[in-house]
Design an enzyme around this catalytic site. Structure first.
Site, PDB file in Angstrom:
ATOM      1  N   ASN A 208       0.792  -1.216  -0.007  1.00  0.00           N
ATOM      2  CA  ASN A 208      -0.027  -0.063  -0.072  1.00  0.00           C
ATOM      3  C   ASN A 208       0.957   1.355   0.283  1.00  0.00           C
ATOM      4  OD1 ASN A 208       0.476   1.236   2.901  1.00  0.00           O
ATOM      5  ND2 ASN A 208      -0.318  -1.050   3.142  1.00  0.00           N
ATOM      6  N   ARG A 209       0.309   2.391   0.015  1.00  0.00           N
ATOM      7  CA  ARG A 209       0.975   3.711  -0.384  1.00  0.00           C
ATOM      8  C   ARG A 209       1.436   4.416   1.064  1.00  0.00           C
ATOM      9  NH1 ARG A 209      -2.835   7.259  -3.799  1.00  0.00           N
ATOM     10  NH2 ARG A 209      -1.038   8.847  -3.420  1.00  0.00           N
TER      11      ARG A 209
END
Ligand code: CTP
Length: 404
Positions: A208-209
């Protein structure tokens, strides 16, 4: 604002790293007086300190006696930082000895004092040094835990001077908060940061970011306020904050184990990490190859443990404060805050920091804005500002829970 900073340097090989620390202070516009010990000058000479600070340097109290330097320098300081602080300097400071200009300065300073110890592991771990460090911390001095790694010669272990850029960040945090005892002193806190990776095969993962910036800001802020900080870091490429013990993990399972282990003795835990909610049911030992018929594989997922819910419901320690984050966009079922309140109740934590991530603005940015919801009904709106500013408000709220 220009501050009067005293940079004390005692006689260890890491004295050369204090040159970079000095540059960072002067380049930020501060007025720095370098006070080396005589032993420090064996490692880095007076001309270097004089040239970098733009001022003459002295190690003893007999230069410019008419200006009473042995009291004036300490009295005028807004911050005293000693880097590196040797075992000998720490012992003298703890005993209140004053046989040179630096030790006199430490006795006369009424401003915040930060010591960045650097020495061999045996010297750091010696009961005498540990007792001296405990004495200084009790008196409100921020003594940074040394880093682990390469020491002088071939030795490795705990005792390294942290990265000067990170000592600077911590010192700046202390300076910004001004006079007053470090208010998280004596508290053990755990912060998780970053995003976990769930492997499909040896080279591919679901991720994820999350950049880890908010978690690292929380760890730095807590260290600058005197806390003992464990940072469980998932796939973050930021330098280790000074004085913080960093545990590196990759997957949600590893994050869970590290957080649960550190939580057993912690006073507060902040789950700023973004653990993946799902992981592939199986992880292939070999790289998954493309099928010749052009078909794509389907990936079966299983749900990961909910770490925040687990540590909230099975507190490692009675009275520990547990803080979660919620990144929400709002949807047909409710607004960002509605979803935040429901999540706070579901997770069972004491505080939930709710971010509106519509548009993805928060990821990788140095800024943030949030609403902190309390299980006790409290609502604190934190306006747009730095992640460091938000970190301090979160620690203020944690502290209020202790006081309460
Ligand atoms: N969290 C956790 N373990 C997980 C997932 C999330 O401890 N497996 C923590 C995060 O660190 C954060 C909080 O739970 O502090 C909320 O994360 P979020 O992703 O918003 O919550 P989810 O439970 O995944 O809820 P949603 O279904 O809205 O994604």
């Amino acid at each position: 604002m220009t501050a009067q900073v005293v940079l004390g340097v005692s006689g260890g090989i890491a004295a050369y790293k204090a040159c970079e620390l000095l540059r960072r202070f002067t380049e930020s516009g501060h007025d720095v007086t370098v006070v080396p010990t005589a032993a420090a000058l064996e490692f880095v000479g007076a001309p270097t300190w004089a040239a970098l600070s733009g001022k003459p340097v002295s190690t003893e109290v007999w230069t410019d006696v008419h200006a009473v330097p042995h009291v004036r320098i300490g009295q005028a300081a807004d911050l005293v930082v000693v880097a590196p602080a040797t075992a000998d300097l720490i012992a003298k400071a703890a005993q209140g000895l004053a046989d040179d200009l630096l030790t006199n300065t430490l006795l006369t300073a009424r401003c915040p004092v930060v010591l960045a110890p650097a020495m061999h592991t045996e010297m750091w771990e010696h009961p005498a040094t540990q007792a001296n460090v405990a004495t200084l911390r009790r008196r409100g001095v921020v003594v940074i835990e040394p880093a682990e790694g390469r020491l002088t010669g071939t030795d490795t272990g705990k005792g390294r001077l942290p990265d000067p850029a990170e000592i600077f960040e911590l010192a700046r945090g202390v300076l910004d908060r001004g006079v007053g005892a470090p208010d998280l002193s004596g508290l053990k806190v755990v912060v998780s940061a970053g995003g976990t990776r769930e492997y499909l095969d040896p080279v591919r993962f679901l991720g994820n970011r999350s950049s880890g910036l908010q978690g690292y800001a929380l760890a730095r802020a807590a260290a600058s306020r005197g806390a003992h900080v464990t940072l469980v870091s998932a796939n973050v490429s930021l330098p280790d904050p000074a004085g913080v013990s960093v545990v590196r993990v990759e997957t949600t399972d590893q994050l869970r184990d590290a957080v649960v282990a550190a939580t057993a003795t912690a006073d507060a835990v902040v789950m700023a990490a973004a653990p993946a909610d799902f992981r592939p049911t199986t992880v292939s030992d070999a790289k998954i190859k493309k099928a010749e018929d052009g078909s794509a594989p389907s990936i079966a997922l299983v749900q990961n443990p909910d770490i925040l819910a687990e540590i909230s419901h099975e507190r490692g320690r009675a009275g520990a404060v547990v803080v979660g984050f919620a990144a929400e966009t709002g949807d047909a079922t409710g607004s960002v805050l509605d979803l935040g309140r429901a999540k706070l109740a579901r997770k069972g934590c004491d505080l939930l920091v709710v971010n509106d991530v519509s548009g993805g603005a928060v990821f990788g940015s140095n800024d943030n804005e949030a609403v902190i919801l309390g299980a006790d009904g409290g609502v604190v709106e934190v306006p747009h500002g730095s992640k460091t500013a938000l970190a301090h408000v979160i620690w203020d709220e944690v502290l209020r829970r202790f006081a309460g």
